[in-house]
Design a protein around this motif. Structure first.
Motif, PDB file in Angstrom:
ATOM      1  N   ASP A 119      44.310  31.974  36.510  1.00 28.14           N
ATOM      2  CA  ASP A 119      44.510  33.198  37.261  1.00 28.14           C
ATOM      3  C   ASP A 119      43.481  34.234  36.829  1.00 28.14           C
ATOM      4  N   CYS A 120      42.658  34.678  37.779  1.00 26.62           N
ATOM      5  CA  CYS A 120      41.643  35.673  37.467  1.00 26.62           C
ATOM      6  C   CYS A 120      42.065  37.085  37.884  1.00 26.62           C
ATOM      7  N   SER A 121      43.347  37.287  38.107  1.00 28.71           N
ATOM      8  CA  SER A 121      43.797  38.643  38.440  1.00 28.71           C
ATOM      9  C   SER A 121      43.627  39.584  37.252  1.00 28.71           C
ATOM     10  N   ASN A 122      43.654  39.022  36.035  1.00 30.51           N
ATOM     11  CA  ASN A 122      43.383  39.798  34.828  1.00 30.51           C
ATOM     12  C   ASN A 122      41.937  39.565  34.428  1.00 30.51           C
ATOM     13  N   LEU A 123      41.071  40.531  34.722  1.00 35.17           N
ATOM     14  CA  LEU A 123      39.639  40.362  34.488  1.00 35.17           C
ATOM     15  C   LEU A 123      39.243  40.864  33.106  1.00 35.17           C
TER      16      LEU A 123
ATOM     17  N   CYS B 183      35.755  33.347  35.372  1.00 33.70           N
ATOM     18  CA  CYS B 183      35.903  34.066  36.643  1.00 33.70           C
ATOM     19  C   CYS B 183      34.502  34.506  37.084  1.00 33.70           C
TER      20      CYS B 183
ATOM     21  N   THR C 274      37.759  29.775  40.771  1.00 34.18           N
ATOM     22  CA  THR C 274      38.159  29.799  39.363  1.00 34.18           C
ATOM     23  C   THR C 274      37.623  28.540  38.697  1.00 34.18           C
TER      24      THR C 274
ATOM     25  N   SER D 217      31.935  35.982  39.387  1.00 33.63           N
ATOM     26  CA  SER D 217      31.660  36.833  40.540  1.00 33.63           C
ATOM     27  C   SER D 217      30.168  36.821  40.871  1.00 33.63           C
TER      28      SER D 217
ATOM     29  N   THR E 224      36.477  36.487  46.782  1.00 29.13           N
ATOM     30  CA  THR E 224      37.113  35.187  46.548  1.00 29.13           C
ATOM     31  C   THR E 224      36.195  34.227  45.794  1.00 29.13           C
TER      32      THR E 224
ATOM     33  N   TYR F  70      34.731  39.818  42.601  1.00 26.82           N
ATOM     34  CA  TYR F  70      35.843  40.744  42.431  1.00 26.82           C
ATOM     35  C   TYR F  70      35.379  42.195  42.438  1.00 26.82           C
TER      36      TYR F  70
END
Length: 299
Positions: free
Chosen positions: A154-158, A50, A101, A52, A98, A91
């Protein structure tokens, strides 16, 4: 937790250099950088990345990142796609959250490598930006790559391990000038017994702060500024070109003191009026008389 401790990734990002930017052309300029990833860990496992990237040392507005040179700003942006439509964000940054991924899969020996492209663009229509060397540096918390083992995209969990590779974005703007002209037309006249006046123009567009001079040569006859010659075959009509409406300051070559017109660029078009005069003289035979004058902008 054993898997999380076993993985290790190294990241490097090449510097993005846009090189020389012609801000007067009005066009955008594209550049790229390469993100290299090398990982080790458990064989045949997938590592999710992920990545950023924040505003950078040059800062940002709500729509652009910026490179700086002193107090001056050059607008650009970073993207995750070759079409330069998806901003590569962060993030941890309010604007453009955005980042893409990324992922790679380790081989049987538990190692893997991959390269990804970071796309950039310096925006067009920045003619008011002065000449200089522009820079934005990315390091520390501004570049936050989080990676972990997972089968998800899924990068919602960093959660995971972090790395902060550094890189710079650079561009240079040189002093530059463009010139366009408007012809002089003295019209149709029967007998040249009095002054015949007209005007034309030279429009100079230079980078802000660029000092310039505009010179006009002696035409096809290489004549003095107030005694240029329009010709039709072997016949001629004498005319002059001047800096002022009174036709008292001849406009000639830049190499001759006082004969050229000086100026300082603003990034916009600066219109310089050319005052023309045909003085009284013996009238040659009827026809169309012409001359070609070369405009030289020295900066």
């Amino acid at each position: 937790m054993a898997q999380a401790r076993a993985q290790s990734c190294n990241f490097s990002i090449s510097d993005m250099s846009f090189g020389a930017v012609d801000t007067l052309s009005g066009g955008a300029l594209n550049g790229t950088a390469t993100i290299n990833v090398n990982c080790t860990g458990l064989s045949l496992t997938r590592i999710l990345i992920c990545p950023s990237i924040g505003a950078g040392g040059g800062g940002a507005t709500v729509s652009t990142r910026q490179m700086t040179s002193g107090g001056d700003m050059l607008a650009y942006q970073l993207y995750s796609d070759a079409g330069r439509t998806a901003v590569w964000g962060s993030y941890f940054w309010g604007f453009a959250a955005t980042p893409p991924t990324l992922d790679l899969t380790l081989d049987l020996l538990g190692s893997g490598a991959a390269s990804f492209t970071l796309y950039g663009q310096v925006f067009g229509s920045q003619s008011t930006v002065p000449a200089g060397t522009y820079l934005s540096a990315f390091s520390g918390a501004d570049v936050n790559f989080i990676y972990r083992y997972t089968l998800l995209s899924d990068c919602s969990n960093l959660s995971g391990q972090t790395a902060s590779p550094s890189f710079t974005v650079t561009a240079s703007i040189a002093d530059n000038c463009l010139v366009t002209t408007q012809d002089l037309d003295f019209g149709a006249h029967g007998v040249l017994t009095g002054n015949v006046d007209t005007t034309g123009g030279v429009t100079v567009t230079c980078t802000p702060g660029t000092a310039y001079t505009v010179g006009l040569d002696g035409g096809q006859a290489a004549a003095p500024p107030a005694a240029r010659l329009m010709s039709k075959g072997s016949e001629t009509v004498t005319y002059g070109l001047y800096q002022d409406a009174a036709r008292s300051l001849p406009w000639g070559l830049a190499a001759i003191p006082g004969e050229a017109v000086p100026g300082t660029g603003s990034g916009g078009g600066q219109v310089l009026t050319v005052y023309g005069r045909v003085p009284p003289q013996t009238t040659p035979s009827p026809g169309t008389y012409t001359d070609t004058v070369v405009v030289t902008v020295t900066y």
